[in-house]
Motif scaffolding. Structure first.
Motif, PDB file in Angstrom:
ATOM      1  N   ARG A  75      36.654  11.224  76.498  1.00 54.97           N
ATOM      2  CA  ARG A  75      37.492  12.257  75.894  1.00 54.97           C
ATOM      3  C   ARG A  75      37.939  11.976  74.469  1.00 54.97           C
ATOM      4  O   ARG A  75      38.730  12.730  73.902  1.00 54.97           O
ATOM      5  CB  ARG A  75      38.735  12.490  76.766  1.00 54.97           C
ATOM      6  CG  ARG A  75      38.415  13.083  78.106  1.00 54.97           C
ATOM      7  CD  ARG A  75      38.074  14.539  77.936  1.00 54.97           C
ATOM      8  NE  ARG A  75      37.663  15.132  79.192  1.00 54.97           N
ATOM      9  CZ  ARG A  75      36.731  16.057  79.277  1.00 54.97           C
ATOM     10  NH1 ARG A  75      36.117  16.487  78.212  1.00 54.97           N
ATOM     11  NH2 ARG A  75      36.415  16.560  80.436  1.00 54.97           N
ATOM     12  N   ARG A  94      39.687  14.258  69.661  1.00 55.26           N
ATOM     13  CA  ARG A  94      40.194  14.272  71.038  1.00 55.26           C
ATOM     14  C   ARG A  94      39.556  15.476  71.711  1.00 55.26           C
ATOM     15  O   ARG A  94      39.828  16.625  71.349  1.00 55.26           O
ATOM     16  CB  ARG A  94      41.720  14.367  71.066  1.00 55.26           C
ATOM     17  CG  ARG A  94      42.265  14.140  72.472  1.00 55.26           C
ATOM     18  CD  ARG A  94      43.777  14.099  72.504  1.00 55.26           C
ATOM     19  NE  ARG A  94      44.299  15.460  72.450  1.00 55.26           N
ATOM     20  CZ  ARG A  94      45.167  15.908  71.560  1.00 55.26           C
ATOM     21  NH1 ARG A  94      45.611  15.130  70.609  1.00 55.26           N
ATOM     22  NH2 ARG A  94      45.597  17.155  71.601  1.00 55.26           N
ATOM     23  N   GLU A  96      39.317  17.919  74.379  1.00 57.64           N
ATOM     24  CA  GLU A  96      40.125  18.459  75.477  1.00 57.64           C
ATOM     25  C   GLU A  96      39.262  19.151  76.509  1.00 57.64           C
ATOM     26  O   GLU A  96      39.463  18.987  77.705  1.00 57.64           O
ATOM     27  CB  GLU A  96      41.196  19.384  74.918  1.00 57.64           C
ATOM     28  CG  GLU A  96      42.204  18.622  74.067  1.00 57.64           C
ATOM     29  CD  GLU A  96      43.378  19.459  73.627  1.00 57.64           C
ATOM     30  OE1 GLU A  96      43.561  20.581  74.146  1.00 57.64           O
ATOM     31  OE2 GLU A  96      44.118  18.980  72.763  1.00 57.64           O
ATOM     32  N   THR A  97      38.318  19.971  76.041  1.00 57.27           N
ATOM     33  CA  THR A  97      37.331  20.613  76.907  1.00 57.27           C
ATOM     34  C   THR A  97      36.029  20.697  76.118  1.00 57.27           C
ATOM     35  O   THR A  97      35.987  20.322  74.949  1.00 57.27           O
ATOM     36  CB  THR A  97      37.748  22.049  77.329  1.00 57.27           C
ATOM     37  OG1 THR A  97      37.643  22.918  76.192  1.00 57.27           O
ATOM     38  CG2 THR A  97      39.156  22.089  77.905  1.00 57.27           C
ATOM     39  N   GLN A 102      40.451  18.496  69.231  1.00 57.29           N
ATOM     40  CA  GLN A 102      41.458  18.214  68.213  1.00 57.29           C
ATOM     41  C   GLN A 102      40.854  17.208  67.235  1.00 57.29           C
ATOM     42  O   GLN A 102      40.264  16.210  67.646  1.00 57.29           O
ATOM     43  CB  GLN A 102      42.732  17.641  68.844  1.00 57.29           C
ATOM     44  CG  GLN A 102      43.361  18.540  69.881  1.00 57.29           C
ATOM     45  CD  GLN A 102      43.793  19.887  69.316  1.00 57.29           C
ATOM     46  OE1 GLN A 102      44.292  19.986  68.202  1.00 57.29           O
ATOM     47  NE2 GLN A 102      43.589  20.934  70.108  1.00 57.29           N
ATOM     48  N   GLU A 119      42.336  22.005  64.678  1.00 57.12           N
ATOM     49  CA  GLU A 119      41.857  22.329  66.007  1.00 57.12           C
ATOM     50  C   GLU A 119      40.524  23.039  65.845  1.00 57.12           C
ATOM     51  O   GLU A 119      40.388  23.925  65.003  1.00 57.12           O
ATOM     52  CB  GLU A 119      42.865  23.238  66.701  1.00 57.12           C
ATOM     53  CG  GLU A 119      42.470  23.597  68.113  1.00 57.12           C
ATOM     54  CD  GLU A 119      43.583  24.346  68.809  1.00 57.12           C
ATOM     55  OE1 GLU A 119      44.465  23.694  69.385  1.00 57.12           O
ATOM     56  OE2 GLU A 119      43.565  25.586  68.755  1.00 57.12           O
TER      57      GLU A 119
END
Length: 133
Positions: A75, A94, A96-97, A102, A119
């Motif tokens: 992740r 990062r 997230e999905t 991020q 983002e």
């Protein structure tokens, strides 16, 4: 004694050598058109990517740069990159999905420092007019 030296050498080698980016957490990121929105801004830009590693250079999106993997997990990914005279940077992703990432990136571009928190969201398939990478 030789076994201890070999074991110690194998532990230290990955920390001292830069690694080329490789598959991992980035495999989860879907290809397609992505919208990048910097925190504190209401203007997004869109790019078309074929793989997740292309999110590692948000300030230098169309430059051929050398990338070095610093850290990778399912992740999270951290990498540095060098674009020669065009600049350099370090980026932390990062994940997230598969459609939401991020991005934290800082470095130097055309002689000027930058630091971005943004983002990235996948918004669909690449359109004919989308910037391609």
């Amino acid at each position: 004694m030789l076994a201890i030296g070999l074991a110690l050498g194998s532990l230290l080698a990955p920390m001292s050598m830069a690694q080329a980016p490789q598959a991992g957490g980035l495999d989860a990121v879907e290809s397609g058109e992505w919208e990048l929105l910097e925190r504190g801004s209401n203007q997004a830009r869109r790019i078309c990517i074929s793989d997740g590693s292309q999110l590692l250079q948000p300030k230098h999106p169309y430059r051929q740069c050398e990338r070095y993997l610093i850290r990778q997990s399912p992740r999270a990914v951290a990498a540095s990159y060098d674009c020669g005279e065009g600049g350099r940077g370090r980026t932390d992703l990062r994940i997230e999905t598969s459609r939401l990432v991020q991005i934290s990136s800082q470095g130097v571009s055309d002689g000027l420092p930058f630091a971005h928190e943004m983002e990235a969201r996948r918004v669909g398939a690449c359109r004919p007019g989308a910037a391609r990478r």
